[in-house]
Design a protein around this motif. Structure first.
Motif, PDB file in Angstrom:
ATOM      1  N   ALA A   1      19.272   1.930 -15.902  1.00 37.75           N
ATOM      2  CA  ALA A   1      20.683   1.708 -15.548  1.00 37.75           C
ATOM      3  C   ALA A   1      20.878   0.491 -14.659  1.00 37.75           C
ATOM      4  O   ALA A   1      22.003   0.017 -14.493  1.00 37.75           O
ATOM      5  CB  ALA A   1      21.240   2.946 -14.846  1.00 37.75           C
ATOM      6  N   GLY A   2      19.799   0.005 -14.070  1.00 37.50           N
ATOM      7  CA  GLY A   2      19.905  -1.116 -13.146  1.00 37.50           C
ATOM      8  C   GLY A   2      20.450  -0.734 -11.794  1.00 37.50           C
ATOM      9  O   GLY A   2      20.866  -1.583 -11.010  1.00 37.50           O
ATOM     10  N   ARG A   3      20.457   0.542 -11.468  1.00 39.50           N
ATOM     11  CA  ARG A   3      20.979   1.023 -10.191  1.00 39.50           C
ATOM     12  C   ARG A   3      20.484   2.444  -9.949  1.00 39.50           C
ATOM     13  O   ARG A   3      19.937   3.084 -10.859  1.00 39.50           O
ATOM     14  CB  ARG A   3      22.508   1.005 -10.184  1.00 39.50           C
ATOM     15  N   LEU A   4      20.679   2.943  -8.729  1.00 39.72           N
ATOM     16  CA  LEU A   4      20.339   4.328  -8.408  1.00 39.72           C
ATOM     17  C   LEU A   4      21.311   5.252  -9.130  1.00 39.72           C
ATOM     18  O   LEU A   4      22.533   5.127  -8.985  1.00 39.72           O
ATOM     19  CB  LEU A   4      20.435   4.548  -6.892  1.00 39.72           C
ATOM     20  N   VAL A   5      20.786   6.165  -9.939  1.00 39.48           N
ATOM     21  CA  VAL A   5      21.638   7.007 -10.789  1.00 39.48           C
ATOM     22  C   VAL A   5      21.997   8.321 -10.107  1.00 39.48           C
ATOM     23  O   VAL A   5      23.147   8.758 -10.146  1.00 39.48           O
ATOM     24  CB  VAL A   5      20.932   7.282 -12.138  1.00 39.48           C
ATOM     25  N   HIS A   6      21.005   8.980  -9.513  1.00 38.27           N
ATOM     26  CA  HIS A   6      21.226  10.269  -8.852  1.00 38.27           C
ATOM     27  C   HIS A   6      20.852  10.159  -7.380  1.00 38.27           C
ATOM     28  O   HIS A   6      19.961   9.398  -7.008  1.00 38.27           O
ATOM     29  CB  HIS A   6      20.393  11.365  -9.513  1.00 38.27           C
TER      30      HIS A   6
ATOM     31  N   GLN B   1      30.337   3.341  -9.938  1.00 36.72           N
ATOM     32  CA  GLN B   1      29.024   2.713  -9.931  1.00 36.72           C
ATOM     33  C   GLN B   1      28.071   3.332  -8.901  1.00 36.72           C
ATOM     34  O   GLN B   1      26.899   2.968  -8.845  1.00 36.72           O
ATOM     35  CB  GLN B   1      29.158   1.205  -9.646  1.00 36.72           C
ATOM     36  N   ASP B   2      28.579   4.242  -8.088  1.00 38.85           N
ATOM     37  CA  ASP B   2      27.722   4.916  -7.120  1.00 38.85           C
ATOM     38  C   ASP B   2      26.941   6.032  -7.799  1.00 38.85           C
ATOM     39  O   ASP B   2      27.350   6.548  -8.842  1.00 38.85           O
ATOM     40  CB  ASP B   2      28.566   5.496  -5.976  1.00 38.85           C
ATOM     41  N   PRO B   3      25.792   6.436  -7.227  1.00 41.95           N
ATOM     42  CA  PRO B   3      25.001   7.496  -7.849  1.00 41.95           C
ATOM     43  C   PRO B   3      25.729   8.831  -7.831  1.00 41.95           C
ATOM     44  O   PRO B   3      26.603   9.073  -6.998  1.00 41.95           O
ATOM     45  CB  PRO B   3      23.740   7.543  -6.980  1.00 41.95           C
ATOM     46  N   LEU B   4      25.361   9.681  -8.779  1.00 45.30           N
ATOM     47  CA  LEU B   4      25.920  11.035  -8.831  1.00 45.30           C
ATOM     48  C   LEU B   4      25.237  11.862  -7.751  1.00 45.30           C
ATOM     49  O   LEU B   4      24.024  12.074  -7.793  1.00 45.30           O
ATOM     50  CB  LEU B   4      25.676  11.656 -10.207  1.00 45.30           C
ATOM     51  N   PRO B   5      25.999  12.358  -6.756  1.00 49.99           N
ATOM     52  CA  PRO B   5      25.352  13.025  -5.615  1.00 49.99           C
ATOM     53  C   PRO B   5      25.235  14.535  -5.787  1.00 49.99           C
ATOM     54  O   PRO B   5      26.066  15.187  -6.414  1.00 49.99           O
ATOM     55  CB  PRO B   5      26.300  12.701  -4.463  1.00 49.99           C
ATOM     56  N   THR B   6      24.174  15.071  -5.215  1.00 48.04           N
ATOM     57  CA  THR B   6      24.037  16.505  -4.991  1.00 48.04           C
ATOM     58  C   THR B   6      23.604  16.673  -3.542  1.00 48.04           C
ATOM     59  O   THR B   6      23.084  15.737  -2.916  1.00 48.04           O
ATOM     60  CB  THR B   6      22.990  17.151  -5.911  1.00 48.04           C
TER      61      THR B   6
END
Length: 293
Positions: A87-92, A116-121
Motif C-alpha cells: 500500500a505504500g503506507r501503514l495499513v493497520h 489515508q490513515d491506518p485502520l485503528p484497533t
C-alpha cells in the motif's frame, strides 16, 4: 508445523478450556481438539494436562508458549509489513492504553483520522501490560510511566490530576485546592493499581500524610459518579463528567499534581518512521486538547 495450529495452541493456553478457546478462533470444538492432539503428536510432547474439564499447560507447554508467541508475532509483523509495502503506507494500527487514556485521548484522536490513515484497533491495557502488548503485536502503547530504554518513546502530554466536586460544593468556585486541605476531606479514589492513585499516595507520603478512609473503586467514571452522588471528592485524571467541577491539586512548592503520558513503539518495527510521525501528531493533538499551564 502450521501457524494455524500455533494460534489454536495459544488460544487454548490463554482460555483454559477448548469451549472458551473456540470463541476466539471461530472453529468447532471437535476441530480444535483434533488440531491440538495433532500438534502434540507432531511435537511428540504433551502440551496440556487434562484435569476436570480444564486444560492446564504441562511443563513442556509452559516452555513452548513464549516460543510460539514469538513466532506468531513475527509472522503477524511480516504480514503487516507486506501489506504496508504493497500500500505504500501503514495499513493497520493497534494501540494499547488504559481505559481512561483510550476514552479521553485515543478515541478523540482517532476521530481526526482521514482515509489515508491506518485502520485503528485498540487494546484496553494498564501499566506494564500495555508495554507487554508491544511484544505481542501492538504497534503503539500509551503509558503513564517512562517506558524502558529498549522502546522508542515520545512524551505526549502532562495532564493534571483533578479533584472533582459537584456544582453546589463550597469549592465549586475555586480553580485549585491545596493537597493538605484536600487530604482532610472525604475522597473517592481509584484502587492502588491505577497510576493517579499511586501519584496521590506518593505526594501525600512526601508530606507525611496518608489517606484516612477513602472510598475506593476500580473505574474512574464510577469515581466521578460517586462524587456527583455526594460520596466524596473524586481524585482522577479523567475529563469531567456528570457536570462536576474540577480543581487542580497544588502540592507544597506550588506545582500541580499531574500525570505524564508517553507513547512507546518498537524501534525495529517495519513502520517505525510512520509510528514516530503518528506519535508526533498525537503530541500536537494532546497539547491542543490539554494545554499545560
Amino acid at each position: 508445523m502450521e501457524l494455524r495450529s500455533m494460534r489454536y495452541f495459544v488460544a487454548v493456553a490463554e482460555a483454559g478450556t477448548v469451549s472458551e478457546a473456540v470463541k476466539r478462533v471461530h472453529v468447532t470444538q471437535p476441530a480444535l481438539s483434533r488440531q491440538i492432539r495433532l500438534l502434540e503428536r507432531e511435537l511428540r510432547v504433551t502440551l496440556f494436562d487434562r484435569r476436570e474439564g480444564r486444560l492446564e499447560l504441562s511443563a513442556a507447554g509452559r516452555g513452548f508458549l513464549p516460543v510460539v508467541r514469538d513466532v506468531l508475532h513475527r509472522a503477524d509483523a511480516a504480514t503487516a509489513a507486506a501489506e504496508s509495502l504493497a500500500a505504500g503506507r501503514l495499513v493497520h494500527l493497534t494501540i494499547a492504553a488504559s481505559p481512561t487514556t483510550l476514552t479521553d485521548v485515543v478515541a478523540p484522536f482517532l476521530a481526526t483520522f482521514g482515509p489515508q490513515d491506518p485502520l485503528p484497533t485498540v487494546q484496553e491495557s494498564s501499566g506494564p501490560e500495555a508495554l507487554d502488548r508491544l511484544r505481542r503485536g501492538a504497534d503503539l502503547a500509551i503509558v503513564s510511566q517512562q517506558p524502558p530504554a529498549l522502546w522508542s518513546t515520545r512524551t505526549l502530554a502532562v495532564l493534571p490530576l483533578w479533584a472533582y466536586v459537584p456544582r453546589d460544593h463550597p469549592w465549586a468556585g475555586h480553580e485549585t485546592v491545596d493537597l493538605d486541605e484536600l487530604a482532610g476531606q472525604p475522597l473517592v479514589v481509584l484502587d492502588p493499581t491505577f497510576r493517579p492513585r499511586q501519584l496521590l499516595d506518593q505526594a501525600l507520603a512526601e508530606g507525611g500524610q496518608a489517606l484516612a478512609d477513602p472510598v475506593e473503586c476500580g473505574n474512574a467514571q464510577v469515581a466521578q459518579a460517586l462524587a456527583a452522588a455526594g460520596r466524596g471528592i473524586a481524585v482522577v485524571s479523567d475529563d469531567p463528567r456528570f457536570d462536576l467541577h474540577g480543581l487542580r491539586i497544588t502540592q507544597p512548592g506550588g506545582d500541580h499534581l499531574s500525570i505524564t503520558l508517553h507513547a512507546a513503539w518498537d524501534p525495529g518495527h517495519h513502520a517505525a518512521a510512520s509510528l514516530s510521525a503518528l506519535a508526533e501528531r498525537l503530541e500536537i493533538f494532546c497539547r491542543t486538547r490539554y494545554p499545560h499551564p
